[in-house]
Write an enzyme that holds these catalytic residues in place. Structure first.
Site, PDB file in Angstrom:
ATOM      1  N   ASN A 157      -2.508   2.819   3.297  1.00  0.00           N
ATOM      2  CA  ASN A 157      -1.992   4.161   3.634  1.00  0.00           C
ATOM      3  C   ASN A 157      -2.806   5.256   2.942  1.00  0.00           C
ATOM      4  O   ASN A 157      -3.054   6.322   3.509  1.00  0.00           O
ATOM      5  CB  ASN A 157      -0.533   4.273   3.196  1.00  0.00           C
ATOM      6  CG  ASN A 157       0.396   3.520   4.118  1.00  0.00           C
ATOM      7  OD1 ASN A 157       0.230   3.564   5.337  1.00  0.00           O
ATOM      8  ND2 ASN A 157       1.344   2.792   3.551  1.00  0.00           N
ATOM      9  N   ASP A 169       0.860  -1.207   0.000  1.00  0.00           N
ATOM     10  CA  ASP A 169       0.000   0.000   0.000  1.00  0.00           C
ATOM     11  C   ASP A 169       0.895   1.255   0.000  1.00  0.00           C
ATOM     12  O   ASP A 169       0.832   2.071   0.917  1.00  0.00           O
ATOM     13  CB  ASP A 169      -0.948  -0.013   1.208  1.00  0.00           C
ATOM     14  CG  ASP A 169      -0.217   0.075   2.554  1.00  0.00           C
ATOM     15  OD1 ASP A 169      -0.824   0.605   3.525  1.00  0.00           O
ATOM     16  OD2 ASP A 169       0.961  -0.360   2.631  1.00  0.00           O
ATOM     17  N   HIS A 190       9.748   0.599   8.205  1.00  0.00           N
ATOM     18  CA  HIS A 190       9.012  -0.651   8.448  1.00  0.00           C
ATOM     19  C   HIS A 190       9.138  -1.686   7.320  1.00  0.00           C
ATOM     20  O   HIS A 190       9.684  -2.766   7.517  1.00  0.00           O
ATOM     21  CB  HIS A 190       7.518  -0.351   8.642  1.00  0.00           C
ATOM     22  CG  HIS A 190       7.211   0.716   9.638  1.00  0.00           C
ATOM     23  ND1 HIS A 190       7.302   0.538  11.004  1.00  0.00           N
ATOM     24  CD2 HIS A 190       6.785   1.988   9.461  1.00  0.00           C
ATOM     25  CE1 HIS A 190       6.943   1.648  11.624  1.00  0.00           C
ATOM     26  NE2 HIS A 190       6.622   2.554  10.724  1.00  0.00           N
ATOM     27  N   ASP A 191       8.576  -1.364   6.154  1.00  0.00           N
ATOM     28  CA  ASP A 191       8.367  -2.393   5.131  1.00  0.00           C
ATOM     29  C   ASP A 191       9.638  -2.989   4.545  1.00  0.00           C
ATOM     30  O   ASP A 191       9.678  -4.192   4.251  1.00  0.00           O
ATOM     31  CB  ASP A 191       7.469  -1.831   4.020  1.00  0.00           C
ATOM     32  CG  ASP A 191       6.072  -1.521   4.539  1.00  0.00           C
ATOM     33  OD1 ASP A 191       5.409  -0.629   3.979  1.00  0.00           O
ATOM     34  OD2 ASP A 191       5.644  -2.160   5.530  1.00  0.00           O
ATOM     35  N   THR A 241       2.964  -5.971   2.743  1.00  0.00           N
ATOM     36  CA  THR A 241       3.435  -4.873   3.600  1.00  0.00           C
ATOM     37  C   THR A 241       2.343  -3.831   3.839  1.00  0.00           C
ATOM     38  O   THR A 241       2.637  -2.677   4.176  1.00  0.00           O
ATOM     39  CB  THR A 241       4.664  -4.180   2.972  1.00  0.00           C
ATOM     40  OG1 THR A 241       4.279  -3.607   1.709  1.00  0.00           O
ATOM     41  CG2 THR A 241       5.811  -5.144   2.780  1.00  0.00           C
ATOM     42  N   ASP A 249       6.726   1.281   1.811  1.00  0.00           N
ATOM     43  CA  ASP A 249       6.437   0.240   0.814  1.00  0.00           C
ATOM     44  C   ASP A 249       7.236   0.502  -0.462  1.00  0.00           C
ATOM     45  O   ASP A 249       7.794  -0.410  -1.076  1.00  0.00           O
ATOM     46  CB  ASP A 249       4.961   0.254   0.415  1.00  0.00           C
ATOM     47  CG  ASP A 249       3.992   0.067   1.553  1.00  0.00           C
ATOM     48  OD1 ASP A 249       3.783   1.032   2.314  1.00  0.00           O
ATOM     49  OD2 ASP A 249       3.461  -1.043   1.704  1.00  0.00           O
ATOM     50  N   PHE A 281      -0.952  -0.360  12.390  1.00  0.00           N
ATOM     51  CA  PHE A 281      -1.844   0.075  11.306  1.00  0.00           C
ATOM     52  C   PHE A 281      -2.284  -1.062  10.382  1.00  0.00           C
ATOM     53  O   PHE A 281      -3.482  -1.237  10.136  1.00  0.00           O
ATOM     54  CB  PHE A 281      -1.148   1.175  10.497  1.00  0.00           C
ATOM     55  CG  PHE A 281      -1.961   1.691   9.341  1.00  0.00           C
ATOM     56  CD1 PHE A 281      -1.718   1.242   8.052  1.00  0.00           C
ATOM     57  CD2 PHE A 281      -2.991   2.611   9.542  1.00  0.00           C
ATOM     58  CE1 PHE A 281      -2.466   1.712   6.978  1.00  0.00           C
ATOM     59  CE2 PHE A 281      -3.752   3.086   8.484  1.00  0.00           C
ATOM     60  CZ  PHE A 281      -3.494   2.626   7.194  1.00  0.00           C
ATOM     61  N   ASN A 282      -1.353  -1.833   9.808  1.00  0.00           N
ATOM     62  CA  ASN A 282      -1.729  -2.833   8.805  1.00  0.00           C
ATOM     63  C   ASN A 282      -2.732  -3.839   9.349  1.00  0.00           C
ATOM     64  O   ASN A 282      -3.674  -4.233   8.667  1.00  0.00           O
ATOM     65  CB  ASN A 282      -0.490  -3.595   8.311  1.00  0.00           C
ATOM     66  CG  ASN A 282       0.401  -2.744   7.427  1.00  0.00           C
ATOM     67  OD1 ASN A 282      -0.049  -1.758   6.857  1.00  0.00           O
ATOM     68  ND2 ASN A 282       1.667  -3.107   7.335  1.00  0.00           N
TER      69      ASN A 282
HETATM   70  O1  RIB Z   1       2.517   0.446  10.743  1.00  0.00           O
HETATM   71  C1  RIB Z   1       3.417   0.553   9.667  1.00  0.00           C
HETATM   72  C2  RIB Z   1       2.819  -0.024   8.429  1.00  0.00           C
HETATM   73  O2  RIB Z   1       1.618   0.672   8.090  1.00  0.00           O
HETATM   74  C3  RIB Z   1       3.721   0.116   7.198  1.00  0.00           C
HETATM   75  O3  RIB Z   1       3.490  -0.950   6.328  1.00  0.00           O
HETATM   76  C4  RIB Z   1       3.263   1.400   6.587  1.00  0.00           C
HETATM   77  O4  RIB Z   1       3.504   1.458   5.177  1.00  0.00           O
HETATM   78  C5  RIB Z   1       1.788   1.318   6.834  1.00  0.00           C
HETATM   79  O5  RIB Z   1       1.210   0.508   5.804  1.00  0.00           O
HETATM   80 CA    CA Z   2       2.832  -0.483   4.055  1.00  0.00          CA
END
Ligand code: RIB
Ligand code: CA
Length: 315
Positions: A41, A11, A243-244, A127, A16, A169-170
């Site tokens: 996102n 996303d 993160h990703d 991701t 990402d 979040f994801n």
């Molecule tokens: O919490 C971080 C994640 O949420 C990452 O994948 C960021 O791109 C969002 O999608």
């Molecule tokens: Ca992401």
């Protein structure tokens, strides 16, 4: 290491996007069968466009990009423009991608590709919210034996939550999808906030990437400069957690990460803790140990990997 066949589901989102660049910089190590976009996102129309833009920047017109689910399986879509900006990849110039979007829906691409593969040959690398992956598994459970491993970014244990007090979040965007994936029975390696918060994009690390004279590196710098502004304030960190890219970095250099086989279960009932990933790190239950929970990384080696791979691109 033999070449790994993967599908990246994402996303974009700056992190990402950088993960896509890292994967696309590694054609000898990674065979990207396709990139599938999901709403997360930012809405789907922007995540798929952003994925195609990264293919343009990487000069990888050989990689097909598909659009998948525009909303979670049950809940309403929640997006994160406050983190990523309205485009989702603020920090780079947005142009109409040259690479066309594939006609086929991402979920059908995932199903057809896995059905045509041999057992345990394809690695899924999600991701973003797990909506596309869970929808494919629900539509065609016969694809599961073809999945070698799921290497995903999402969840948290000691880092609690970044979009609610108890959820990352994801997973929070689509907890029902996450529940399906974590119960699917295929090997999972999970990059949660506990490890992504160890790889901070500090000024020194960004400046090293800035020295690389190619479009991919300069796009990465622009995205990181934007990406830093929100999280450095939120966490009082010296750089935003990247993160990703922990997912593709793991595919390339699993030795710089440390994990432990644990049960991870998803909260799908309580509104207070919706989307929480309950990691049984100390094995206090007899729940199945379904996940390689990654809890440590050599951050310098991670950024050395990212920087050296970005330098591989032509101008
Ligand atoms: O919490 C971080 C994640 O949420 C990452 O994948 C960021 O791109 C969002 O999608
Ligand atoms: Ca992401």
């Amino acid at each position: 290491m033999s070449k790994q066949a993967i599908i990246i589901d994402c996303d974009p989102g700056q992190d990402d996007a950088i993960n896509l660049l890292l994967a696309m910089s590694s054609p000898d190590e990674i065979d990207i069968l396709g990139i599938t976009a999901v709403a997360g996102n930012v809405p789907l129309a922007r995540t798929e466009r952003n994925a195609r833009l990264m293919c343009d920047i990487a000069g990888r017109s050989d990689i097909p990009v598909y659009a998948g689910c525009a909303r979670p399986m049950v809940r309403d879509l929640v997006t994160a423009e406050k983190v990523h900006g309205r485009t989702g990849i603020d920090g780079v110039e947005i142009t109409e991608p040259v690479l066309p979007l594939q006609e086929q829906n991402a979920v059908d691409f995932i199903v057809d590709t896995l059905r045509a593969a041999d057992d345990e040959t394809i690695t899924l690398v999600p991701t973003g919210p797990l909506t596309n992956i869970a929808t494919a598994i629900t539509k065609a459970p016969d694809i599961l034996p073809k999945v070698k491993e799921i290497v995903l970014m999402g969840g948290a244990m000691r880092e609690s939550g970044n979009h609610s007090p108890s959820a990352e979040f994801n997973i929070l965007v689509d907890p029902q999808a996450a529940d399906i994936v974590f119960k699917c029975g295929r090997p999972i390696t999970q990059m949660g906030l506990d490890v992504s918060h160890q790889v901070l994009s500090t000024r020194e690390r960004i400046d090293r990437i800035k020295k690389i004279d190619n479009q991919a590196a300069q796009a990465t710098v622009g995205m990181l400069d934007f990406f830093n502004r929100h999280d450095t304030k939120k966490y009082n960190y010296v750089g935003a957690p990247l993160h990703d890219p922990c997912t593709v970095a793991y595919l390339l250099r699993p030795d710089i990460f440390e994990g432990k086989l644990c049960n991870v279960s998803i909260e799908t009932q309580s509104e207070l803790t919706m989307g929480n990933t309950a990691v049984d790190f100390w094995h206090v239950t007899d729940r199945p140990r379904n996940t390689n929970w990654i809890h440590a990384v050599d951050a310098d080696a991670f950024y050395e990997l990212l920087t050296s791979h970005l330098a591989r691109f032509d101008k």
